[in-house]
Scaffold this motif. Structure first.
Motif, PDB file in Angstrom:
ATOM      1  N   SER A 204      15.894   4.800  -2.146  1.00 51.90           N
ATOM      2  CA  SER A 204      16.128   5.583  -3.428  1.00 51.90           C
ATOM      3  C   SER A 204      15.746   4.596  -4.724  1.00 51.90           C
ATOM      4  O   SER A 204      15.994   5.275  -5.777  1.00 51.90           O
ATOM      5  N   GLU A 205      15.444   3.678  -4.739  1.00 46.83           N
ATOM      6  CA  GLU A 205      14.979   2.484  -5.898  1.00 46.83           C
ATOM      7  C   GLU A 205      14.155   2.714  -6.560  1.00 46.83           C
ATOM      8  O   GLU A 205      13.229   3.647  -7.755  1.00 46.83           O
ATOM      9  N   LYS A 206      12.960   3.595  -6.077  1.00 46.65           N
ATOM     10  CA  LYS A 206      11.176   4.455  -5.819  1.00 46.65           C
ATOM     11  C   LYS A 206      11.794   5.567  -6.886  1.00 46.65           C
ATOM     12  O   LYS A 206      11.102   5.512  -7.821  1.00 46.65           O
ATOM     13  N   THR A 207      12.436   5.985  -6.049  1.00 44.93           N
ATOM     14  CA  THR A 207      13.364   7.440  -6.738  1.00 44.93           C
ATOM     15  C   THR A 207      14.024   7.146  -8.208  1.00 44.93           C
ATOM     16  O   THR A 207      13.391   8.222  -9.134  1.00 44.93           O
ATOM     17  N   ARG A 208      15.257   6.696  -8.120  1.00 48.55           N
ATOM     18  CA  ARG A 208      15.073   6.193  -9.219  1.00 48.55           C
ATOM     19  C   ARG A 208      14.325   5.601 -10.931  1.00 48.55           C
ATOM     20  O   ARG A 208      14.249   6.094 -11.704  1.00 48.55           O
ATOM     21  N   GLY A 209      13.671   5.015 -10.308  1.00 47.57           N
ATOM     22  CA  GLY A 209      12.076   4.618 -10.928  1.00 47.57           C
ATOM     23  C   GLY A 209      11.171   6.088 -11.467  1.00 47.57           C
ATOM     24  O   GLY A 209      11.043   6.145 -12.910  1.00 47.57           O
ATOM     25  N   SER A 210      11.500   6.914 -10.703  1.00 54.92           N
ATOM     26  CA  SER A 210      10.206   8.125 -11.015  1.00 54.92           C
ATOM     27  C   SER A 210      10.736   8.630 -11.813  1.00 54.92           C
ATOM     28  O   SER A 210      10.843   8.796 -12.919  1.00 54.92           O
ATOM     29  N   ILE A 211      12.111   8.837 -11.684  1.00 57.61           N
ATOM     30  CA  ILE A 211      13.319   9.337 -12.697  1.00 57.61           C
ATOM     31  C   ILE A 211      12.821   9.171 -13.899  1.00 57.61           C
ATOM     32  O   ILE A 211      13.528   9.887 -14.879  1.00 57.61           O
ATOM     33  N   MET A 212      13.690   7.807 -13.502  1.00 59.72           N
ATOM     34  CA  MET A 212      13.678   7.224 -15.209  1.00 59.72           C
ATOM     35  C   MET A 212      12.565   7.303 -16.135  1.00 59.72           C
ATOM     36  O   MET A 212      12.267   7.128 -16.907  1.00 59.72           O
ATOM     37  N   GLU A 213      11.762   6.776 -15.812  1.00 58.18           N
ATOM     38  CA  GLU A 213       9.865   7.049 -16.305  1.00 58.18           C
ATOM     39  C   GLU A 213       9.621   8.210 -16.705  1.00 58.18           C
ATOM     40  O   GLU A 213       9.305   8.434 -17.747  1.00 58.18           O
ATOM     41  N   ALA A 214      10.107   9.731 -16.035  1.00 58.15           N
ATOM     42  CA  ALA A 214      10.082  10.536 -16.551  1.00 58.15           C
ATOM     43  C   ALA A 214      11.085  11.693 -17.955  1.00 58.15           C
ATOM     44  O   ALA A 214      10.973  11.612 -18.714  1.00 58.15           O
ATOM     45  N   ILE A 215      12.069  10.277 -17.529  1.00 60.71           N
ATOM     46  CA  ILE A 215      13.494  10.592 -18.860  1.00 60.71           C
ATOM     47  C   ILE A 215      12.960   9.713 -19.909  1.00 60.71           C
ATOM     48  O   ILE A 215      12.324  10.174 -21.476  1.00 60.71           O
ATOM     49  N   GLY A 216      12.586   9.119 -19.594  1.00 64.40           N
ATOM     50  CA  GLY A 216      11.188   8.173 -20.903  1.00 64.40           C
ATOM     51  C   GLY A 216      10.131   8.686 -21.421  1.00 64.40           C
ATOM     52  O   GLY A 216      10.393   8.824 -22.923  1.00 64.40           O
ATOM     53  N   LYS A 217       9.639   9.682 -20.910  1.00 66.81           N
ATOM     54  CA  LYS A 217       8.184  10.423 -21.168  1.00 66.81           C
ATOM     55  C   LYS A 217       9.150  11.495 -22.243  1.00 66.81           C
ATOM     56  O   LYS A 217       7.904  12.019 -22.991  1.00 66.81           O
ATOM     57  N   LEU A 218       9.829  12.542 -21.641  1.00 63.89           N
ATOM     58  CA  LEU A 218      10.787  13.168 -21.979  1.00 63.89           C
ATOM     59  C   LEU A 218      11.109  13.138 -23.368  1.00 63.89           C
ATOM     60  O   LEU A 218      11.116  13.502 -24.251  1.00 63.89           O
ATOM     61  N   VAL A 219      12.053  11.679 -23.391  1.00 63.76           N
ATOM     62  CA  VAL A 219      12.734  11.509 -24.962  1.00 63.76           C
ATOM     63  C   VAL A 219      11.588  10.550 -25.722  1.00 63.76           C
ATOM     64  O   VAL A 219      12.197  10.062 -26.876  1.00 63.76           O
ATOM     65  N   GLY A 220      10.211  10.167 -24.621  1.00 66.42           N
ATOM     66  CA  GLY A 220       9.887   9.499 -25.942  1.00 66.42           C
ATOM     67  C   GLY A 220      10.346   7.970 -26.134  1.00 66.42           C
ATOM     68  O   GLY A 220       9.748   7.236 -26.561  1.00 66.42           O
ATOM     69  N   ASP A 221      10.396   7.607 -25.256  1.00 66.54           N
ATOM     70  CA  ASP A 221      11.507   6.085 -25.415  1.00 66.54           C
ATOM     71  C   ASP A 221      10.363   5.088 -23.995  1.00 66.54           C
ATOM     72  O   ASP A 221      10.983   4.956 -22.630  1.00 66.54           O
ATOM     73  N   PRO A 222       9.586   4.387 -24.968  1.00 65.04           N
ATOM     74  CA  PRO A 222       9.188   3.292 -23.890  1.00 65.04           C
ATOM     75  C   PRO A 222       9.111   2.543 -22.975  1.00 65.04           C
ATOM     76  O   PRO A 222       8.810   2.132 -22.373  1.00 65.04           O
ATOM     77  N   LYS A 223      10.399   2.387 -23.660  1.00 64.75           N
ATOM     78  CA  LYS A 223      11.222   0.705 -22.762  1.00 64.75           C
ATOM     79  C   LYS A 223      11.923   1.606 -21.932  1.00 64.75           C
ATOM     80  O   LYS A 223      11.184   0.450 -20.594  1.00 64.75           O
ATOM     81  N   VAL A 224      12.492   2.520 -21.579  1.00 66.81           N
ATOM     82  CA  VAL A 224      12.869   3.117 -20.148  1.00 66.81           C
ATOM     83  C   VAL A 224      11.636   3.447 -19.479  1.00 66.81           C
ATOM     84  O   VAL A 224      11.956   3.682 -18.512  1.00 66.81           O
TER      85      VAL A 224
END
Length: 53
Positions: A10-30
Motif C-alpha cells: 500500500s505504501e508503494k502504491t501510495r508513493g506511485s500515485i503521489m509521484e504521478a500527481i506531482g508530474k501531472l500538476v508540475g509539483d516537483p516536491k510532491v
C-alpha cells in the motif's frame, strides 16, 4: 499476504500515485516525496531468524 507485506504494497502504491500527481500538476516536491515513499516501502534486506537457545 501478511500485514507487513500488505503495508509495504500500500505504501508503494501510495508513493506511485503521489509521484504521478506531482508530474501531472508540475509539483516537483510532491513527485520527489512519492519517489521516496516507493523506495522506503522496499524491504532493506531479508532478515535471518536468530537462533534461540
Amino acid at each position: 499476504m501478511n500485514a507487513r507485506k500488505s503495508t509495504d504494497t500500500s505504501e508503494k502504491t501510495r508513493g506511485s500515485i503521489m509521484e504521478a500527481i506531482g508530474k501531472l500538476v508540475g509539483d516537483p516536491k510532491v513527485e520527489a516525496e512519492g519517489k521516496s515513499k516507493q523506495k522506503l516501502s522496499k524491504p532493506e534486506a531479508k532478515l535471518k531468524p536468530t537462533p534461540t537457545a
